[in-house]
Design an enzyme around this catalytic site. Structure first.
Site, PDB file in Angstrom:
ATOM      1  N   SER A   1      10.363 -15.011  23.564  1.00  0.00           N
ATOM      2  CA  SER A   1      10.564 -15.206  24.997  1.00  0.00           C
ATOM      3  C   SER A   1      11.531 -14.152  25.502  1.00  0.00           C
ATOM      4  O   SER A   1      12.411 -13.699  24.774  1.00  0.00           O
ATOM      5  CB  SER A   1      11.130 -16.603  25.259  1.00  0.00           C
ATOM      6  OG  SER A   1      11.627 -16.704  26.584  1.00  0.00           O
ATOM      7  N   SER A   2      11.391 -13.787  26.766  1.00  0.00           N
ATOM      8  CA  SER A   2      12.297 -12.798  27.344  1.00  0.00           C
ATOM      9  C   SER A   2      13.734 -13.300  27.413  1.00  0.00           C
ATOM     10  O   SER A   2      14.664 -12.507  27.586  1.00  0.00           O
ATOM     11  CB  SER A   2      11.825 -12.398  28.744  1.00  0.00           C
ATOM     12  OG  SER A   2      11.778 -13.516  29.607  1.00  0.00           O
ATOM     13  N   CYS A   3      13.943 -14.609  27.251  1.00  0.00           N
ATOM     14  CA  CYS A   3      15.304 -15.151  27.304  1.00  0.00           C
ATOM     15  C   CYS A   3      16.129 -14.777  26.070  1.00  0.00           C
ATOM     16  O   CYS A   3      17.317 -15.066  26.016  1.00  0.00           O
ATOM     17  CB  CYS A   3      15.285 -16.664  27.477  1.00  0.00           C
ATOM     18  SG  CYS A   3      14.818 -17.575  26.000  1.00  0.00           S
TER      19      CYS A   3
ATOM     20  N   TYR B   1      17.792 -22.179  22.741  1.00  0.00           N
ATOM     21  CA  TYR B   1      16.393 -21.748  22.577  1.00  0.00           C
ATOM     22  C   TYR B   1      16.326 -20.276  22.188  1.00  0.00           C
ATOM     23  O   TYR B   1      15.568 -19.883  21.292  1.00  0.00           O
ATOM     24  CB  TYR B   1      15.637 -21.994  23.883  1.00  0.00           C
ATOM     25  CG  TYR B   1      14.189 -21.573  23.856  1.00  0.00           C
ATOM     26  CD1 TYR B   1      13.237 -22.319  23.168  1.00  0.00           C
ATOM     27  CD2 TYR B   1      13.765 -20.432  24.540  1.00  0.00           C
ATOM     28  CE1 TYR B   1      11.901 -21.936  23.159  1.00  0.00           C
ATOM     29  CE2 TYR B   1      12.436 -20.050  24.532  1.00  0.00           C
ATOM     30  CZ  TYR B   1      11.507 -20.801  23.841  1.00  0.00           C
ATOM     31  OH  TYR B   1      10.193 -20.416  23.827  1.00  0.00           O
TER      32      TYR B   1
ATOM     33  N   LYS C   1      14.710 -18.463  18.791  1.00  0.00           N
ATOM     34  CA  LYS C   1      13.664 -17.441  18.856  1.00  0.00           C
ATOM     35  C   LYS C   1      14.108 -16.132  18.200  1.00  0.00           C
ATOM     36  O   LYS C   1      13.317 -15.458  17.530  1.00  0.00           O
ATOM     37  CB  LYS C   1      13.262 -17.200  20.311  1.00  0.00           C
ATOM     38  CG  LYS C   1      12.393 -18.290  20.897  1.00  0.00           C
ATOM     39  CD  LYS C   1      11.054 -18.369  20.157  1.00  0.00           C
ATOM     40  CE  LYS C   1      10.105 -19.373  20.745  1.00  0.00           C
ATOM     41  NZ  LYS C   1       8.830 -19.441  19.995  1.00  0.00           N
TER      42      LYS C   1
ATOM     43  N   HIS D   1       8.377 -25.350  33.483  1.00  0.00           N
ATOM     44  CA  HIS D   1       9.004 -24.124  33.945  1.00  0.00           C
ATOM     45  C   HIS D   1       8.836 -23.981  35.457  1.00  0.00           C
ATOM     46  O   HIS D   1       8.130 -24.756  36.092  1.00  0.00           O
ATOM     47  CB  HIS D   1       8.409 -22.924  33.214  1.00  0.00           C
ATOM     48  CG  HIS D   1       8.874 -22.809  31.802  1.00  0.00           C
ATOM     49  ND1 HIS D   1       8.012 -22.910  30.720  1.00  0.00           N
ATOM     50  CD2 HIS D   1      10.105 -22.605  31.282  1.00  0.00           C
ATOM     51  CE1 HIS D   1       8.712 -22.771  29.600  1.00  0.00           C
ATOM     52  NE2 HIS D   1       9.968 -22.581  29.915  1.00  0.00           N
TER      53      HIS D   1
END
Length: 261
Positions: A56-58, A85, A89, A128
């Site tokens: 994920s971009s997070c 999270y 990842k 989301h």
């Protein structure tokens, strides 16, 4: 293990928006770490030819230079509202890299921006931002509500990728890419959350007022991915945001999950 797949796409995860991430920090970290480690390790033990891990971009730092290149990973502090999270990842991504380096496996990773599209999660608390807005404006239209209140001040910038575009990239990378560094998946285009809410309201057909609760968090100020690596490999997203939102709303109207409360 009764099945021994040669190729594995690891997209499974426990996911959610700011509310879910803030309320279940330990759950988000534990469940995602256990899930990904078990699958990746089992793939390695059973001789899987190639595995593709979706992150994920997070995972990128809260204040990373924009647009965010793959190389900015772990260069500064993460966003606190989704830190658990993100750490899970990052661990999955690094485990793939370490297996490659130690055992010569061919495990790759792709980091998508915010995704949306058919079969999304429309839960009022655990979804989301884009599917949540679709549901909120649809219900406000149906009930005749005069206003809808959204979190924050609407200023954060976000990028959105239609799910079919990501699926195409995942297959493309499985066939054409090998390497330890992840590949960003996005559109290279961004808009503010305020602009997004107005766009969703217009497509859904809600004509009431949009209010903002500034006591609630905004999240990361900006998360635009640098997609030059994917483009150099020969891939580009095809579905524009307006078209994608219309397709997502059509799915919402036919999706039994929208009835969940």
């Amino acid at each position: 293990m009764s099945e021994r797949p040669e190729y594995v796409f690891l997209a499974a995860a426990k996911v959610g928006g700011i509310i879910a991430n803030s309320q279940a920090l330990a759950d988000f970290m534990y469940e995602n770490m256990i899930l990904e480690m078990n699958v990746i390790h089992s793939a390695w033990k059973n001789g899987c030819k190639k595995l593709e891990f979706l992150g994920s971009s997070c995972i990128y730092p809260r204040m990373a230079p924009q647009p965010m290149k793959e190389s900015c990973l772990l260069t500064s502090e993460l966003e606190k509202t989704n830190e658990a999270y993100a750490l899970a990842k990052i661990s999955g991504l690094k485990y793939c890299e370490f297996l490659n380096r130690q055992y010569g496996t061919d495990y790759i990773s792709v980091m998508p921006t915010n995704l949306y599209g058919p079969n999304d999660n429309y839960h009022p608390e655990h979804s989301h931002v884009l599917p949540a807005l679709i549901r909120r404006f649809h219900e406000a239209k149906e009930s005749g509500a005069s206003s809808v209140t959204c979190w924050g001040d609407g200023s954060p910038l976000r990028e959105f990728l239609y799910v079919d575009d990501l699926a195409n990239l995942c297959v493309f990378l499985m066939n054409h890419y090998s390497g330890n560094e992840t590949v960003n998946a996005g559109t290279g285009k961004e808009l503010t959350i305020k602009e997004l809410t107005e766009k969703v309201a217009q497509i859904v057909g809600y004509e009431g007022e949009i209010l903002w609760d500034t006591s609630k968090p905004n999240g990361t100020p900006r998360k635009l991915l640098d997609i030059s690596k994917a483009k150099a490999l020969g891939w580009k997203a095809k579905v524009e945001l307006d078209e994608g939102i219309r397709l997502a709303y059509r799915d919402f109207l036919c999706n039994p999950m929208r009835a969940e409360r």
